[in-house]
Motif scaffolding. Structure first.
Motif, PDB file in Angstrom:
ATOM      1  N   PHE A 180       0.831  -1.206   0.000  1.00 19.76           N
ATOM      2  CA  PHE A 180       0.000   0.000   0.000  1.00 19.76           C
ATOM      3  C   PHE A 180       0.864   1.253   0.000  1.00 19.76           C
ATOM      4  O   PHE A 180       0.684   2.158  -0.824  1.00 19.76           O
ATOM      5  CB  PHE A 180      -0.955   0.017   1.198  1.00 19.76           C
ATOM      6  CG  PHE A 180      -1.820   1.253   1.208  1.00 19.76           C
ATOM      7  CD1 PHE A 180      -2.938   1.335   0.382  1.00 19.76           C
ATOM      8  CD2 PHE A 180      -1.495   2.354   1.986  1.00 19.76           C
ATOM      9  CE1 PHE A 180      -3.721   2.482   0.352  1.00 19.76           C
ATOM     10  CE2 PHE A 180      -2.277   3.504   1.962  1.00 19.76           C
ATOM     11  CZ  PHE A 180      -3.393   3.561   1.143  1.00 19.76           C
ATOM     12  N   ALA A 181       1.827   1.302   0.930  1.00 17.96           N
ATOM     13  CA  ALA A 181       2.694   2.486   0.989  1.00 17.96           C
ATOM     14  C   ALA A 181       3.495   2.611  -0.307  1.00 17.96           C
ATOM     15  O   ALA A 181       3.646   3.705  -0.868  1.00 17.96           O
ATOM     16  CB  ALA A 181       3.614   2.405   2.190  1.00 17.96           C
ATOM     17  N   GLY A 182       3.989   1.465  -0.814  1.00 14.39           N
ATOM     18  CA  GLY A 182       4.786   1.486  -2.047  1.00 14.39           C
ATOM     19  C   GLY A 182       3.961   1.925  -3.239  1.00 14.39           C
ATOM     20  O   GLY A 182       4.374   2.769  -4.042  1.00 14.39           O
ATOM     21  N   GLY A 183       2.747   1.334  -3.385  1.00 15.03           N
ATOM     22  CA  GLY A 183       1.886   1.701  -4.507  1.00 15.03           C
ATOM     23  C   GLY A 183       1.393   3.129  -4.394  1.00 15.03           C
ATOM     24  O   GLY A 183       1.312   3.854  -5.392  1.00 15.03           O
ATOM     25  N   ALA A 184       1.070   3.552  -3.166  1.00 15.52           N
ATOM     26  CA  ALA A 184       0.577   4.920  -2.971  1.00 15.52           C
ATOM     27  C   ALA A 184       1.661   5.937  -3.301  1.00 15.52           C
ATOM     28  O   ALA A 184       1.392   6.959  -3.943  1.00 15.52           O
ATOM     29  CB  ALA A 184       0.103   5.105  -1.529  1.00 15.52           C
ATOM     30  N   THR A 185       2.891   5.656  -2.884  1.00 15.16           N
ATOM     31  CA  THR A 185       3.961   6.614  -3.180  1.00 15.16           C
ATOM     32  C   THR A 185       4.242   6.651  -4.687  1.00 15.16           C
ATOM     33  O   THR A 185       4.530   7.703  -5.259  1.00 15.16           O
ATOM     34  CB  THR A 185       5.231   6.319  -2.368  1.00 15.16           C
ATOM     35  OG1 THR A 185       6.174   7.360  -2.589  1.00 15.16           O
ATOM     36  CG2 THR A 185       5.863   5.007  -2.725  1.00 15.16           C
ATOM     37  N   LEU A 186       4.117   5.489  -5.342  1.00 16.55           N
ATOM     38  CA  LEU A 186       4.310   5.453  -6.800  1.00 16.55           C
ATOM     39  C   LEU A 186       3.212   6.274  -7.502  1.00 16.55           C
ATOM     40  O   LEU A 186       3.498   7.101  -8.380  1.00 16.55           O
ATOM     41  CB  LEU A 186       4.246   3.992  -7.261  1.00 16.55           C
ATOM     42  CG  LEU A 186       4.914   3.603  -8.563  1.00 16.55           C
ATOM     43  CD1 LEU A 186       6.379   4.004  -8.580  1.00 16.55           C
ATOM     44  CD2 LEU A 186       4.805   2.099  -8.769  1.00 16.55           C
ATOM     45  N   ALA A 187       1.968   6.057  -7.094  1.00 16.03           N
ATOM     46  CA  ALA A 187       0.851   6.780  -7.719  1.00 16.03           C
ATOM     47  C   ALA A 187       0.929   8.271  -7.418  1.00 16.03           C
ATOM     48  O   ALA A 187       0.698   9.105  -8.292  1.00 16.03           O
ATOM     49  CB  ALA A 187      -0.474   6.211  -7.222  1.00 16.03           C
ATOM     50  N   ALA A 188       1.247   8.604  -6.167  1.00 10.25           N
ATOM     51  CA  ALA A 188       1.294  10.015  -5.785  1.00 10.25           C
ATOM     52  C   ALA A 188       2.435  10.724  -6.509  1.00 10.25           C
ATOM     53  O   ALA A 188       2.309  11.882  -6.919  1.00 10.25           O
ATOM     54  CB  ALA A 188       1.464  10.149  -4.278  1.00 10.25           C
ATOM     55  N   THR A 189       3.556  10.025  -6.680  1.00 13.08           N
ATOM     56  CA  THR A 189       4.676  10.617  -7.405  1.00 13.08           C
ATOM     57  C   THR A 189       4.314  10.841  -8.861  1.00 13.08           C
ATOM     58  O   THR A 189       4.625  11.870  -9.456  1.00 13.08           O
ATOM     59  CB  THR A 189       5.904   9.692  -7.316  1.00 13.08           C
ATOM     60  OG1 THR A 189       6.248   9.555  -5.947  1.00 13.08           O
ATOM     61  CG2 THR A 189       7.074  10.260  -8.080  1.00 13.08           C
TER      62      THR A 189
END
Lengths: 474, 224
Positions: free
Chosen positions: A42-51
């Motif tokens: 979740f944190a990894g995917g969220a940071t990827l999407a947010a970036t």
């Protein structure tokens, strides 16, 4: 104090709190640059999407659709395809040996500190361009929310970003990204129905859009087909091999986590893009004479949404910018301090001194774009076009040596250096002198591919020790 | 890097108009909704105008809310705004400017109002816009003042930040740019109900507070 200002202050307090808490979890350079390599999906995917969902989406994409019409929308469909490629094809090989930075990968695979140095310099140049786009958008939002001049807003935006990124490093960036993604999704989802309601529903919206701007739904009427095609190529290649995204593959703990994280990112990015397309159409009807298309989203947030929700939406736009810039600051700061200073200038530096150099590197990289903007360099462009230039520079430099490097054993350091330099030089030259109907990514990518392949064949094969980790089955 | 604006210029068919140097400095919008129809006056303050320049005027009809009897300036000369496509209407007027390039354009028209038989009413008031852009967006570039009939309880509007002004039934709003419409949603049956906007505000703020609290607990737990 107005509701807007209160919401913004509350938002920034949360962000600073995350930076401070993240500092307590940062013990070494692996924590600082790649969050210890232990992120969940979740944190990894969220940071990827947010970036990925930068000002390019919330300000730039809406701005281009407002100005040039719906035909730009299909360009962005190339992005999910690129993430599928990363998850299915690139990640399994690229993450076999984990590094702190993309230039470090280049050194490991291409057995050369010089190749690493070249990669670091390219990262620095391209990052300055991209951060400029985000800072311009930050200044516009500050102008709308606080009524301050755009230039003042750009400076304040940069100072806030630098503060929490320097303090907390990648841990801070990852958790603020997750927080910011939630705000972006919440703001966009609530903004859409309200914006459409102001023009009496979807059926009325399409009729009104065609009335207000008849070229909106006409293919190729405002952007030539060749430019649309090569822009799609830039987004596809840029989504594969931009350092701030690749480094997130190292930050997640294993391959299944990476794949789940990428799936989350694709769903979030695609959904948000669909929402912003529709919001852009509402802006065409409600605000027919904006001085720049980049103002469309800030105006929707200000005039269509209720005050607190509007402020939240503007905070979401700010989030989009900040989550991208903080990630780029991490990438560019690491290029300056790890790849150039520690690698080439002062290899014997102590750990404590290195941490300080890391932070100074981020400050230096974050300051240059705003100084350039205040000097007039880069001002006046639509945000999306600055984003596209960055994407083209990154794609022209790194796609071939990164993807090719883990699939072709014969690729050599000389080939990688030639591919990177030739690619980025061609893209820059095309941007300055070439026909505008074709995005610079096409010539840049082709030249990079030709040089990387041709020079590799003309130079001695790479040593087995360098390529073996990436080709264990061979 | 390309010179600023070059990329934007790549957008075909977006050639600047002959009056590209003229800009909107300020705009005021006044509407009196008493009497079964809205009587609207829009005044533009322009800068950088060359005397005798023809400036385009546009209007969007929002369903039955179509402006009629459009007149220009203090003379009240009729302005033809024929339908051009769909809900859009357009025409031109000649603008005279002072030696400093400053000019004033006043447009007035009437807009029919809906009946509001079910106890609520949605009044769209199209804004006649000039085909000129503001020099830059700035707070209060566009200022609106409305007078609503006695008995109307306004629940929402566009722009959403619409506040009571001095005088009974008077409302005011401002924006950084000129919109294509000003809208008032009101109850005419005297009932008071919480508006959708207030509910959404509360939902959004509650969600933000809850997520912040959860994140704080998560991070402090991990940091410990």
């Amino acid at each position: 104090m107005s509701v807007q200002v209160a919401v913004f202050l509350g938002y920034f307090l949360v962000v600073f709190a995350i930076g401070w808490l993240s500092l307590r979890r940062t013990h070494d350079e692996a924590d600082y640059w790649i969050a210890g390599g232990k992120l969940g999906w979740f944190a990894g995917g969220a940071t990827l999407a947010a970036t990925h969902t930068s000002a390019g989406t919330f300000v730039g994409t809406i701005g281009v659709i407002y100005t040039a019409g719906w035909s730009f929308g299909w360009v962005l469909l190339s992005i999910p395809l690129a993430y599928w490629f990363v998850a299915a094809v690139l990640a399994p090989r690229f993450t076999r040996v984990r590094q702190l930075t993309l230039p470090a990968f280049m050194e490991a695979r291409y057995y050369s500190k010089g190749v690493r140095g070249i990669a670091a310099v390219i990262v620095l140049i391209a990052t300055v361009v991209y951060i400029q786009a985000q800072i311009v958008a930050g200044g516009l939002v500050a102008n709308i929310v606080f009524g301050v001049p755009t230039e003042t807003g750009m400076v304040a935006f940069t100072v806030i970003l630098l503060a929490y990124t320097v303090i907390g490093g990648m841990v801070a960036v990852v958790y603020t990204d997750a927080f910011q993604l939630v705000i972006m999704v919440l703001g966009a989802l609530l903004a859409l129905p309200l914006a459409v309601r102001q023009v009496d529903g979807f059926g009325s919206l399409l009729h009104m859009v065609e009335s207000a701007q008849p070229t909106v739904f006409q293919w190729g009427s405002t952007l030539p087909t060749s430019l649309l095609f090569t822009m799609a190529m830039a987004f596809f290649l840029g989504s594969i091999a931009t350092p701030e995204k690749l480094i997130r593959l190292y930050a997640m703990k294993d391959l299944p986590t990476i794949r789940r994280g990428i799936l989350l990112a694709v769903v979030a990015i695609t959904g948000l893009n669909l929402v912003v397309f529709l919001i852009a159409l509402s802006a065409i009807v409600l605000f027919p004479d904006l001085p720049t298309g980049d103002l469309a989203m800030p105006m929707v947030a200000t005039a269509v949404l209720p005050p607190a929700l509007g402020a939240l939406m503007l905070a979401a736009i700010t989030s989009a910018m900040m989550s991208t810039v903080d990630s780029l600051l991490i990438v560019a700061g690491s290029a300056l301090s790890v790849d150039l200073y520690q690698n080439l200038i002062h290899p014997e530096v102590t750990l404590s001194r290195r941490m300080w150099v890391d932070r100074l590197g981020i400050v230096a990289v974050g300051t240059v774009p705003v100084v350039l903007l205040l000097s007039g360099v880069g001002q006046g462009e639509l945000v999306q076009f600055i984003v596209l230039l960055f994407t083209a520079l990154m794609a022209s430099s790194f796609v071939v040596p990164v993807v090719g490097g883990v699939f072709w054993r014969r690729a050599t350091r000389e080939g990688a250096a030639a591919g990177m330099v030739g690619g980025v030089a061609t893209a820059l030259a095309w941007e300055a002198l070439g026909p505008e109907a074709i995005d610079p990514v096409l010539p840049g990518f082709l030249v990079s591919l030709a040089l990387w392949w041709g020079v590799s064949l003309l130079t001695p094969p790479p040593p087995e020790a360098a390529v073996a980790p990436y080709f264990p089955d061979a | 890097m390309r010179a600023p604006g070059l990329a934007a210029a790549a957008l075909l068919g977006l050639a600047p108009a002959a009056t590209a140097q003229a800009t909107v400095h300020a705009a005021t919008f006044e509407a009196d909704l008493r009497g079964g129809e809205a009587r609207v006056t829009v005044v533009y303050e322009l800068r950088g105008v060359v005397s005798g320049t023809a400036v385009g005027v546009s209007l969007l009809d929002f369903g039955p809310a179509a402006a009629a009897d459009v007149r220009v300036g203090p003379t009240g000369a009729a302005l033809a705004l024929p339908r051009t496509r769909g809900a859009a209407r357009a025409g031109t007027l000649e603008v005279d400017a002072g030696p400093d390039g400053a000019a004033r354009v006043e447009l007035s028209y009437v807009v029919p109002l809906p009946e509001g038989g079910d106890g609520s009413v949605v009044a769209h008031l199209p804004v006649a816009t000039l085909d000129l852009q503001p020099e830059r967006a700035r707070p209060e570039l566009f200022q609106a003042e409305l007078v609503v009939p006695e008995g109307w309880r306004v629940t929402e509007g566009f722009p959403t930040a619409m506040y009571p002004a001095a005088g009974v039934g008077r409302l005011q709003a401002s924006l950084q740019v000129v919109p294509s419409v000003v809208t008032v949603r009101a109850r005419t049956d005297g009932r008071t109900r919480p508006g959708l906007l207030l509910l959404l505000d509360l939902v959004a703020l509650s969600g933000l507070v809850a997520f912040s609290a959860a994140g704080w607990r998560h991070l402090t737990a991990r940091a410990a």
